[in-house]
Design a protein around this motif. Structure first.
Motif, PDB file in Angstrom:
ATOM      1  N   LEU A 103       0.823  -1.207   0.000  1.00 12.05           N
ATOM      2  CA  LEU A 103       0.000   0.000   0.000  1.00 12.05           C
ATOM      3  C   LEU A 103       0.855   1.253   0.000  1.00 12.05           C
ATOM      4  N   ILE A 104       2.000   1.169   0.685  1.00 10.12           N
ATOM      5  CA  ILE A 104       2.856   2.349   0.817  1.00 10.12           C
ATOM      6  C   ILE A 104       4.289   1.886   1.046  1.00 10.12           C
ATOM      7  N   SER A 105       5.242   2.599   0.467  1.00 11.69           N
ATOM      8  CA  SER A 105       6.648   2.266   0.687  1.00 11.69           C
ATOM      9  C   SER A 105       7.495   3.500   0.409  1.00 11.69           C
ATOM     10  N   SER A 106       8.245   3.940   1.419  1.00  5.20           N
ATOM     11  CA  SER A 106       9.165   5.052   1.191  1.00  5.20           C
ATOM     12  C   SER A 106      10.394   4.870   2.066  1.00  5.20           C
ATOM     13  N   ASN A 107      11.520   5.332   1.546  1.00  6.69           N
ATOM     14  CA  ASN A 107      12.809   5.108   2.192  1.00  6.69           C
ATOM     15  C   ASN A 107      13.552   6.431   2.293  1.00  6.69           C
ATOM     16  N   VAL A 108      14.220   6.667   3.412  1.00 11.77           N
ATOM     17  CA  VAL A 108      14.976   7.908   3.575  1.00 11.77           C
ATOM     18  C   VAL A 108      16.268   7.623   4.333  1.00 11.77           C
ATOM     19  N   GLU A 109      17.337   8.354   3.979  1.00 19.06           N
ATOM     20  CA  GLU A 109      18.601   8.227   4.704  1.00 19.06           C
ATOM     21  C   GLU A 109      18.594   9.272   5.813  1.00 19.06           C
ATOM     22  N   VAL A 110      18.622   8.814   7.054  1.00 19.84           N
ATOM     23  CA  VAL A 110      18.561   9.772   8.173  1.00 19.84           C
ATOM     24  C   VAL A 110      19.954  10.253   8.595  1.00 19.84           C
ATOM     25  N   ALA A 111      20.992   9.476   8.280  1.00 21.64           N
ATOM     26  CA  ALA A 111      22.361   9.913   8.600  1.00 21.64           C
ATOM     27  C   ALA A 111      23.335   9.271   7.620  1.00 21.64           C
ATOM     28  N   LYS A 112      24.239  10.089   7.093  1.00 26.79           N
ATOM     29  CA  LYS A 112      25.281   9.573   6.199  1.00 26.79           C
ATOM     30  C   LYS A 112      26.356   8.880   7.025  1.00 26.79           C
ATOM     31  N   ALA A 113      27.196   8.076   6.360  1.00 29.18           N
ATOM     32  CA  ALA A 113      28.267   7.354   7.063  1.00 29.18           C
ATOM     33  C   ALA A 113      29.108   8.329   7.893  1.00 29.18           C
ATOM     34  N   GLY A 114      29.478   7.900   9.079  1.00 27.05           N
ATOM     35  CA  GLY A 114      30.266   8.768   9.957  1.00 27.05           C
ATOM     36  C   GLY A 114      30.339   8.200  11.354  1.00 27.05           C
ATOM     37  N   LYS A 115      30.424   9.113  12.351  1.00 24.91           N
ATOM     38  CA  LYS A 115      30.550   8.705  13.747  1.00 24.91           C
ATOM     39  C   LYS A 115      29.391   9.237  14.568  1.00 24.91           C
ATOM     40  N   ILE A 116      28.944   8.408  15.516  1.00 23.69           N
ATOM     41  CA  ILE A 116      27.933   8.857  16.474  1.00 23.69           C
ATOM     42  C   ILE A 116      28.667   9.155  17.778  1.00 23.69           C
ATOM     43  N   PRO A 117      28.499  10.352  18.352  1.00 25.45           N
ATOM     44  CA  PRO A 117      29.206  10.665  19.600  1.00 25.45           C
ATOM     45  C   PRO A 117      28.679   9.844  20.772  1.00 25.45           C
ATOM     46  N   ALA A 118      29.473   9.746  21.806  1.00 24.07           N
ATOM     47  CA  ALA A 118      29.054   9.025  23.018  1.00 24.07           C
ATOM     48  C   ALA A 118      27.851   9.716  23.635  1.00 24.07           C
ATOM     49  N   GLY A 119      27.022   8.920  24.318  1.00 26.56           N
ATOM     50  CA  GLY A 119      25.827   9.470  24.972  1.00 26.56           C
ATOM     51  C   GLY A 119      24.565   9.183  24.174  1.00 26.56           C
TER      52      GLY A 119
END
Length: 297
Positions: A71-87
């Motif tokens: 019925l519905i399908s959509s895709n999104v990139e929420v973050a490009k390759a990289g680092k996630i900080p601590a916390g």
């Protein structure tokens, strides 16, 4: 190096209508900085159809008609390759809840042979030796309320040995008379089914009186249909040999997710019925069936 991934929707009840936006945050919690190869979010709405064991092999054409309907399908990139900080890291997202083309967003429904489900899936790709992370979250879609007013029309019923249909030895049945009414059989899904029932007389003591809600699911195509009825819930409204002439209230709330507005499409149908079941002491079952039409207003 542990990292937890979660999807949090802004609405606590997770209920949305077509045309609205599904918004929330992707939540990442880690003790130290984490490397990743991209975070994606996918929204999908599917109708899964399944054949009961009695129907498999009967119609080969079924196998084409029981493929999942998207019925519905959509895709999104929420973050490009990289680092996630601590916390704790929150990445906001928002999806418009709308279909492509002429498709309809049916209401969320969890059945046995028909299943309509809407999910968000978040995937986080990790470097070579680390395990990729994935998280699913279901949200609920309610169909648009119908514009027309639902006028409740009460349905009266009388149950006697003469009114029963599937009986072979009618003369052997004990004499009984049960009267009653349902306030409506065209029901608003968010309001309870109500009415009352009176046992006028019965030769044999009554053991129990129950309300049984049944879903009737039909899958198929022009070549043939598989129609299956299954019980959703059973509520006992009276126990033991009730006083004759005493009105017994009928009251049933429609369970969320296991019911939806009555649905009829080219590939599947979802319909509902309620049975008033009277169990006599000799374990005779007396059943009166009422088709229901459910809608949302």
């Amino acid at each position: 190096m542990s990292v937890t991934l979660d999807i949090r929707l802004k609405r606590a009840n997770k209920v949305y209508h077509e045309g609205e936006s599904v918004a929330g945050v992707v939540l990442l919690v880690c003790k130290e900085a984490v490397q990743h190869h991209g975070i994606t979010l996918n929204m999908e709405g599917l109708v899964n159809l399944q054949l009961s064991s009695k129907s498999v092999g009967v119609f080969e054409a079924f196998y084409n008609s029981v493929k999942p309907i998207q019925l519905i399908s959509s895709n999104v990139e929420v973050a490009k390759a990289g680092k996630i900080p601590a916390g704790k890291t929150e990445i906001p997202f928002e999806f418009p809840l709308s279909t492509k083309g002429n498709k309809v967003l049916y209401e969320t429904y969890h059945g046995v042979f028909v299943n309509i489900q809407y999910t968000l899936r978040c995937d986080m790709k990790r470097p070579l030796l680390a395990k990729d992370l994935s998280r699913n979250c279901e949200f609920i879609v309610h169909s648009q309320p119908q514009k027309a007013k639902v006028v409740p029309t009460p349905v009266n019923f009388t149950i006697t040995p003469a009114t029963l249909q599937n009986t072979r030895e009618r003369s052997l049945l004990p004499k009984f008379l049960v009267r009653g009414h349902l306030d409506a059989t065209s029901c608003v899904i968010s309001r309870p089914l109500s009415g009352e029932l009176v046992v006028e007389n019965s030769e044999v003591p009554i053991k129990s009186i129950e309300l049984q809600l049944v879903r009737v699911e039909t899958c198929g195509c022009a070549e043939g249909y598989a129609r299956d009825a299954t019980e959703i819930q059973n509520i006992q409204i009276a126990e033991g040999d009730v006083c004759h002439g005493l009105p017994i209230p009928v009251y049933m709330v429609f369970p969320r997710l296991f019911t939806c507005p009555t649905l009829e499409t080219t590939n599947f149908k979802v319909e509902f019925e309620v049975n008033v079941v009277i169990v006599l002491h000799d374990d005779h079952l007396i059943t009166e069936n009422f088709p229901l039409k459910l809608c949302r207003v």
